[in-house]
Motif scaffolding. Sequence first.
Motif, mmCIF file in Angstrom:
data_model
loop_
_atom_site.group_PDB
_atom_site.id
_atom_site.type_symbol
_atom_site.label_atom_id
_atom_site.label_comp_id
_atom_site.label_asym_id
_atom_site.label_seq_id
_atom_site.Cartn_x
_atom_site.Cartn_y
_atom_site.Cartn_z
ATOM 1 N N SER A 1 -5.531 84.677 11.336
ATOM 2 C CA SER A 1 -4.146 84.322 11.056
ATOM 3 C C SER A 1 -3.930 83.806 9.630
ATOM 4 N N VAL A 2 -5.013 83.388 8.961
ATOM 5 C CA VAL A 2 -4.851 82.838 7.611
ATOM 6 C C VAL A 2 -5.586 83.662 6.558
ATOM 7 N N LYS A 3 -6.334 84.645 6.993
ATOM 8 C CA LYS A 3 -7.127 85.452 6.057
ATOM 9 C C LYS A 3 -6.213 86.113 5.023
ATOM 10 N N GLY A 4 -6.590 85.993 3.757
ATOM 11 C CA GLY A 4 -5.787 86.563 2.686
ATOM 12 C C GLY A 4 -4.724 85.625 2.152
ATOM 13 N N ARG A 5 -4.459 84.531 2.879
ATOM 14 C CA ARG A 5 -3.456 83.554 2.424
ATOM 15 C C ARG A 5 -4.093 82.207 2.092
ATOM 16 N N PHE A 6 -5.123 81.818 2.821
ATOM 17 C CA PHE A 6 -5.792 80.527 2.621
ATOM 18 C C PHE A 6 -7.154 80.752 1.988
ATOM 19 N N THR A 7 -7.572 79.786 1.175
ATOM 20 C CA THR A 7 -8.895 79.828 0.564
ATOM 21 C C THR A 7 -9.558 78.462 0.694
ATOM 22 N N ILE A 8 -10.756 78.453 1.244
ATOM 23 C CA ILE A 8 -11.531 77.220 1.331
ATOM 24 C C ILE A 8 -12.555 77.202 0.205
ATOM 25 N N ALA A 9 -12.726 76.044 -0.394
ATOM 26 C CA ALA A 9 -13.685 75.905 -1.499
ATOM 27 C C ALA A 9 -14.196 74.471 -1.500
ATOM 28 N N ARG A 10 -15.245 74.247 -2.269
ATOM 29 C CA ARG A 10 -15.775 72.884 -2.337
ATOM 30 C C ARG A 10 -16.295 72.586 -3.729
ATOM 31 N N ASP A 11 -16.262 71.305 -4.068
ATOM 32 C CA ASP A 11 -16.838 70.815 -5.310
ATOM 33 C C ASP A 11 -17.807 69.709 -4.907
ATOM 34 N N ASN A 12 -19.060 70.056 -4.775
ATOM 35 C CA ASN A 12 -20.039 69.083 -4.286
ATOM 36 C C ASN A 12 -20.263 67.942 -5.275
ATOM 37 N N ALA A 13 -20.033 68.183 -6.540
ATOM 38 C CA ALA A 13 -20.166 67.104 -7.530
ATOM 39 C C ALA A 13 -19.118 66.020 -7.301
ATOM 40 N N LYS A 14 -17.987 66.424 -6.720
ATOM 41 C CA LYS A 14 -16.901 65.475 -6.437
ATOM 42 C C LYS A 14 -16.813 65.133 -4.956
ATOM 43 N N PHE B 1 -21.672 65.099 0.107
ATOM 44 C CA PHE B 1 -21.005 66.078 0.963
ATOM 45 C C PHE B 1 -21.777 67.393 0.989
ATOM 46 N N SER B 2 -22.630 67.614 -0.014
ATOM 47 C CA SER B 2 -23.407 68.843 -0.068
ATOM 48 C C SER B 2 -24.398 68.966 1.087
ATOM 49 N N ALA B 3 -24.631 67.883 1.807
ATOM 50 C CA ALA B 3 -25.538 67.918 2.954
ATOM 51 C C ALA B 3 -24.846 68.454 4.207
ATOM 52 N N PHE B 4 -23.554 68.705 4.122
ATOM 53 C CA PHE B 4 -22.781 69.105 5.288
ATOM 54 C C PHE B 4 -22.035 70.405 5.055
ATOM 55 N N ALA B 5 -22.009 71.227 6.075
ATOM 56 C CA ALA B 5 -21.032 72.309 6.116
ATOM 57 C C ALA B 5 -19.693 71.676 6.496
ATOM 58 N N ALA B 6 -18.596 72.322 6.137
ATOM 59 C CA ALA B 6 -17.281 71.731 6.393
ATOM 60 C C ALA B 6 -16.323 72.776 6.951
ATOM 61 N N GLY B 7 -15.335 72.282 7.654
ATOM 62 C CA GLY B 7 -14.339 73.177 8.215
ATOM 63 C C GLY B 7 -12.968 72.526 8.233
ATOM 64 N N ALA C 1 -16.912 67.932 9.407
ATOM 65 C CA ALA C 1 -18.204 68.166 8.767
ATOM 66 C C ALA C 1 -19.315 68.228 9.810
ATOM 67 N N ARG C 2 -20.304 69.041 9.526
ATOM 68 C CA ARG C 2 -21.467 69.134 10.419
ATOM 69 C C ARG C 2 -22.695 69.352 9.566
ATOM 70 N N TYR C 3 -23.859 69.018 10.149
ATOM 71 C CA TYR C 3 -25.101 69.036 9.378
ATOM 72 C C TYR C 3 -25.630 70.446 9.134
#
Length: 123
Positions: free
Chosen positions: A63-76, A29-35, A98-100
Amino acid sequence: QVQLVESGGGLVQAGGSLRLSCAAPGRAFSAFAAGWFRQAPGKEREFVAAISKSGVSTYYADSVKGRFTIARDNAKNTVFLQMNSLKPEDTAVYYCAARYYSGSTIADEYDYWGQGTQVTVSS
């Protein structure tokens, strides 16, 4: 082809929290940006949050700033969306994408999509 599998949706009261997960089984998944995007009944799909391949850069809808947090664990091979202080207007089907290249706020720029997970916030 990249398969994306979302989980973590459900029913929650206003003010509550949920954490969505998006897994890419068997892929780096580390090869992709995600949204994350969402679509409410009768409305167009809208951008929620995005994250770069490394996780260093993140982007949010106002509309979600300050309430939502996006994160990733590329090892998983997993991307997360932590949603706090949920509101009834957050009710929608949430999609992982996901996109390249770099993270984007534009749905058409994403190459792969999950099946979606329902989030319902009651008042």
